[in-house]
Design an enzyme around this catalytic site. Structure first.
Site, PDB file in Angstrom:
ATOM      1  N   ASP A   1      49.148 -47.066  38.267  1.00  0.00           N
ATOM      2  CA  ASP A   1      50.141 -46.562  39.215  1.00  0.00           C
ATOM      3  C   ASP A   1      49.775 -47.038  40.617  1.00  0.00           C
ATOM      4  O   ASP A   1      48.710 -47.612  40.825  1.00  0.00           O
ATOM      5  CB  ASP A   1      50.253 -45.031  39.179  1.00  0.00           C
ATOM      6  CG  ASP A   1      48.889 -44.374  39.172  1.00  0.00           C
ATOM      7  OD1 ASP A   1      47.990 -44.888  39.866  1.00  0.00           O
ATOM      8  OD2 ASP A   1      48.724 -43.360  38.473  1.00  0.00           O
TER       9      ASP A   1
ATOM     10  N   ASP B   1      36.449 -42.236  48.881  1.00  0.00           N
ATOM     11  CA  ASP B   1      35.120 -42.078  48.306  1.00  0.00           C
ATOM     12  C   ASP B   1      34.289 -43.360  48.284  1.00  0.00           C
ATOM     13  O   ASP B   1      33.228 -43.432  48.896  1.00  0.00           O
ATOM     14  CB  ASP B   1      35.196 -41.420  46.912  1.00  0.00           C
ATOM     15  CG  ASP B   1      36.271 -41.998  46.018  1.00  0.00           C
ATOM     16  OD1 ASP B   1      36.894 -43.006  46.391  1.00  0.00           O
ATOM     17  OD2 ASP B   1      36.495 -41.444  44.916  1.00  0.00           O
TER      18      ASP B   1
ATOM     19  N   ASP C   1      49.542 -46.201  44.803  1.00  0.00           N
ATOM     20  CA  ASP C   1      49.528 -45.277  45.930  1.00  0.00           C
ATOM     21  C   ASP C   1      49.836 -46.085  47.179  1.00  0.00           C
ATOM     22  O   ASP C   1      49.415 -47.239  47.310  1.00  0.00           O
ATOM     23  CB  ASP C   1      48.150 -44.619  46.083  1.00  0.00           C
ATOM     24  CG  ASP C   1      47.823 -43.735  44.896  1.00  0.00           C
ATOM     25  OD1 ASP C   1      48.709 -42.972  44.477  1.00  0.00           O
ATOM     26  OD2 ASP C   1      46.704 -43.836  44.371  1.00  0.00           O
TER      27      ASP C   1
HETATM   28  P1  ATP Z   1      42.446 -44.377  38.857  1.00  0.00           P
HETATM   29  O1  ATP Z   1      43.853 -44.116  39.335  1.00  0.00           O
HETATM   30  O2  ATP Z   1      42.207 -45.679  38.228  1.00  0.00           O
HETATM   31  O3  ATP Z   1      41.935 -43.259  38.068  1.00  0.00           O
HETATM   32  P2  ATP Z   1      41.886 -44.135  41.632  1.00  0.00           P
HETATM   33  O4  ATP Z   1      40.699 -44.549  42.440  1.00  0.00           O
HETATM   34  O5  ATP Z   1      43.194 -44.745  41.983  1.00  0.00           O
HETATM   35  O6  ATP Z   1      41.494 -44.397  40.145  1.00  0.00           O
HETATM   36  P3  ATP Z   1      43.142 -41.645  42.216  1.00  0.00           P
HETATM   37  O7  ATP Z   1      42.758 -40.275  41.781  1.00  0.00           O
HETATM   38  O8  ATP Z   1      44.457 -42.205  41.845  1.00  0.00           O
HETATM   39  O9  ATP Z   1      41.974 -42.578  41.683  1.00  0.00           O
HETATM   40  O10 ATP Z   1      42.957 -41.683  43.789  1.00  0.00           O
HETATM   41  C1  ATP Z   1      43.555 -42.642  44.632  1.00  0.00           C
HETATM   42  C2  ATP Z   1      42.640 -42.933  45.801  1.00  0.00           C
HETATM   43  O11 ATP Z   1      42.392 -41.732  46.548  1.00  0.00           O
HETATM   44  C3  ATP Z   1      41.260 -43.446  45.434  1.00  0.00           C
HETATM   45  O12 ATP Z   1      41.249 -44.831  45.228  1.00  0.00           O
HETATM   46  C4  ATP Z   1      40.450 -43.035  46.643  1.00  0.00           C
HETATM   47  O13 ATP Z   1      40.664 -43.918  47.717  1.00  0.00           O
HETATM   48  C5  ATP Z   1      41.045 -41.698  47.003  1.00  0.00           C
HETATM   49  N1  ATP Z   1      40.348 -40.597  46.332  1.00  0.00           N
HETATM   50  C6  ATP Z   1      40.631 -40.037  45.127  1.00  0.00           C
HETATM   51  N2  ATP Z   1      39.807 -39.036  44.825  1.00  0.00           N
HETATM   52  C7  ATP Z   1      38.955 -38.942  45.863  1.00  0.00           C
HETATM   53  C8  ATP Z   1      37.859 -38.076  46.169  1.00  0.00           C
HETATM   54  N3  ATP Z   1      37.482 -37.154  45.321  1.00  0.00           N
HETATM   55  N4  ATP Z   1      37.239 -38.270  47.355  1.00  0.00           N
HETATM   56  C9  ATP Z   1      37.637 -39.218  48.223  1.00  0.00           C
HETATM   57  N5  ATP Z   1      38.648 -40.054  47.985  1.00  0.00           N
HETATM   58  C10 ATP Z   1      39.312 -39.935  46.844  1.00  0.00           C
HETATM   59 MG    MG Z   2      45.191 -44.183  41.147  1.00  0.00          MG
END
Ligand code: ATP
Ligand code: MG
Length: 459
Positions: free
Chosen positions: A76, A153, A78
Site C-alpha cells: 500500500d 522509526d 502512504d
Molecule cells: P509495511 O507496510 O511493509 O508493514 P511500513 O514501514 O510501511 O511497513 P506502516 O505501519 O505502514 O509500516 O507505517 C508507515 C510508516 O510510518 C513507516 O514506514 C514509518 O515511517 C512510520 N512508522 C510506522 N510505525 C512507526 C513507529 N512505531 N514509530 C515510528 N514510525 C513509524
Molecule cells: Mg506501509
C-alpha cells in the site's frame, strides 16, 4: 543565559535530537535510485500530483519507497503532505478523515485507498504525552517535513519520493543504509524503543522481510528492553503480530524474534508457536504454507492461521479432558474454549476470528468418518474448504494418515456418482485412494482456489 546555552549545546549532542538533523536532506536523483514515476501505483501518482497542483507539498513516503528501492512491490501507499487533513479532504471527493487522536485522510482512487498524513512533529519533548515508562501516548502536533522524518522509526522508512521530479528526499541516509543492507534507528535506539516498544517487533519484522542486518546499536538493547512490550495495549500487539504473520516472511520473522529474545514470556501465542514440542513441525509447515500463499498473492484468513498455530494446544487439552473421562466432542468444546480464553487475555482475537477458528477445529473430528452419509454433510459445511486445507496440513505433519487426506481430496473432486462409490465401506477409495489431480504433499499442498479462505486481514 548560560544555562540556556548549555541546554542547547547538550540537547544538540544528544543522539535522540534526531528530529533536528544537522544537515539538509540529500536529494537523490533518479539516476541513482532508479525509481521511475510509472513504478508507483496509479492512485498514488494521481493523488500526489493533484495535491502538488493545488500548491501543496506531497510525497510518497515510508514503506512504499523503501520496498520499491528494495525491488519489492509495495502493498500500500502512504502519502505525506504539508496540507492539513481538512485541506486534503476538500481536494478529493472520494475521501474521508479518520482517526481521532491524529487525523489522517483516506483518499480513494479506483480500487486503491491512499493514506494521506500531514507532516507531524514527533518524539521531541514538547507535544508528546508519555506514560511512566516513557511510552508515547500522544504526539499529535503538525510539523515540518524535517520533523516528520525525524519521528519515523528507521532510516530506510524516512524516505520521501516526489514523482514530479523523480527525486528521493533523504534526511537520514536511508538510501545508503538500504544499499548496505542495514536497518538503523533514527536517533538513540534506547530512547526510541522506550517511546514505542513496538519498534522492537518492527525491527525484527522489517529486517527479516527485507533481508537487512540490524545495526548493532539497534540490536543491542532489545533483549533487555523486551519487557517494555508488556505495557503496550493488547490490540496494538495483535495488529503487529498479524502483520508479522501475514507478511509473507512469517518463518523468517519468527526466527528473528527468537534470535532477539523477543518471544519469551511476552506473547503467549509466540510461546505456543516457538516452544511447542509436538506441534513444531505442524506450526512451521503452516507458516511456510501461509508465506507461500501470501507471496503468490493468494488470500489468507487470520482465522485459519490462528487455528493452525493453536491446534496442538487444543489437541493436548482435548486429550487431557478425555483422559479425565469426558466424552470426545464435549471435551473438544471445552479444550477449544480453554485455549481461546487463554489467548484472549493477551491478544485481541476478535469474536469473528474466534468463530472461524472454532468452525475449522470442529470440522476435524468429522473428517474421520469416510463411509455412510456423514461425509456428504461435511462437504456442505460453509467452512469445509478451510477445514479441508487444515486436514491437509495435519496429514503432512504426520498427525493423521495421508490416506485420509487423499480420500477427502478424491471425494471432494468426484462427481455425485463417484461419491456414492467412494462412500461404500468396501470401496477401494476408502483404503487406497485413486490418483489425485492435486497432491496434498510438499509445496503443492497449498490449495489452488481461495475457497473459504477469504482475505480478512483487514479486520
Ligand atoms: P509495511 O507496510 O511493509 O508493514 P511500513 O514501514 O510501511 O511497513 P506502516 O505501519 O505502514 O509500516 O507505517 C508507515 C510508516 O510510518 C513507516 O514506514 C514509518 O515511517 C512510520 N512508522 C510506522 N510505525 C512507526 C513507529 N512505531 N514509530 C515510528 N514510525 C513509524
Ligand atoms: Mg506501509
Amino acid at each position: 543565559m548560560i544555562r540556556k546555552l548549555l541546554r542547547r549545546v547538550f540537547s544538540r549532542g544528544k543522539p535522540d535530537a534526531a528530529s533536528q538533523p544537522p544537515h539538509e536532506p540529500a536529494l537523490i536523483p533518479v539516476e541513482r535510485h532508479g525509481i521511475r514515476r510509472e513504478a508507483i501505483s496509479p492512485g498514488a501518482l494521481k493523488t500526489v500530483t493533484r495535491m502538488q497542483e493545488a500548491g501543496f507539498k506531497a510525497f510518497v513516503v515510508g514503506g512504499a519507497v523503501r520496498d520499491l528501492l528494495a525491488g519489492i512491490t509495495p502493498k500500500d501507499y502512504d502519502i505525506a503532505t504539508n496540507a492539513t487533513p481538512d485541506e486534503v479532504r476538500n481536494l478529493f471527493r472520494r475521501s474521508r478523515i479518520i482517526g481521532r487522536r491524529f487525523q489522517i485522510v483516506h483518499v480513494m482512487s479506483g480500487p486503491e485507498t491512499l493514506e494521506v498524513s500531514t507532516f507531524r512533529a514527533g518524539s521531541g519533548e514538547e507535544g508528546a504525552t508519555k506514560d511512566e515508562h516513557g511510552r508515547i501516548l500522544r504526539d499529535n502536533i503538525f510539523g515540518s517535513q524535517q520533523e516528520d522524518a525525524g519521528r519515523r522509526d528507521f532510516t530506510v522508512n524516512a524516505l520521501y519520493y516526489d514523482p514530479a521530479t523523480e527525486t528521493i528526499v533523504d534526511f537520514h541516509h536511508g538510501v545508503a543504509d538500504l544499499q548496505q543492507k542495514t536497518l538503523r534507528m533514527i536517533g538513540d535506539p534506547r530512547a526510541r524503543y522506550r517511546e514505542d516498544p513496538v519498534r522492537m517487533l518492527r525491527a525484527a519484522r522489517l529486517s527479516a522481510k527485507l533481508g537487512l542486518t540490524l545495526d548493532p546499536a539497534c540490536k543491542a538493547p532489545i533483549r533487555e528492553m523486551a519487557v517494555l512490550l508488556e505495557n503496550v495495549p493488547v490490540a496494538r500487539l495483535f495488529d503487529e503480530m498479524l502483520k508479522l504473520l501475514l507478511s509473507g516472511h512469517a518463518v523468517a520473522c519468527l526466527k528473528q524474534l527468537r534470535d532477539e529474545g523477543l518471544h519469551h514470556g511476552l506473547l503467549p501465542l509466540l510461546d505456543v508457536i516457538l516452544e511447542q514440542p509436538m506441534g513444531e513441525r505442524f506450526v512451521w509447515l503452516s507458516l511456510a504454507n501461509t508465506d507461500e500463499r501470501v507471496r503468490a498473492g493468494k488470500p489468507v484468513s487470520p482465522g485459519f492461521l490462528f487455528a493452525t498455530l493453536l491446534w496442538h494446544e487444543v489437541l493436548a487439552t482435548w486429550e487431557a479432558r478425555k483422559k479425565e473421562g469426558d466424552a470426545s466432542i464435549p471435551a473438544l468444546f471445552e479444550a477449544m474454549n480453554e485455549v481461546l480464553d487463554t489467548q484472549a487475555e493477551k491478544l485481541a482475537i476478535t469474536r469473528r476470528i474466534a468463530s472461524d477458528i472454532k468452525d475449522i477445529w470442529l470440522l476435524q473430528p468429522r473428517f474421520d468418518a469416510n463411509t455412510g452419509k456423514r461425509p456428504l454433510r461435511v462437504l456442505e459445511q460453509p467452512r469445509f474448504r478451510a477445514g479441508y486445507d487444515f486436514l491437509l496440513l495435519r496429514a503432512e505433519s504426520g498427525e493423521v494418515p495421508m490416506a485420509l487426506a487423499h480420500w477427502w481430496t478424491s471425494f471432494m473432486e468426484a462427481d455425485p456418482e463417484e461419491r456414492m462409490v467412494l462412500l461404500q465401506p468396501e470401496s477401494p477409495g476408502t483404503k487406497k485412494p485413486r490418483r489425485r489431480r492435486r497432491k496434498p504433499s510438499g509445496s503443492e499442498a497449498a490449495p489452488e482456489e481461495a475457497g473459504n479462505l477469504r482475505a480478512e486481514s483487514g479486520e
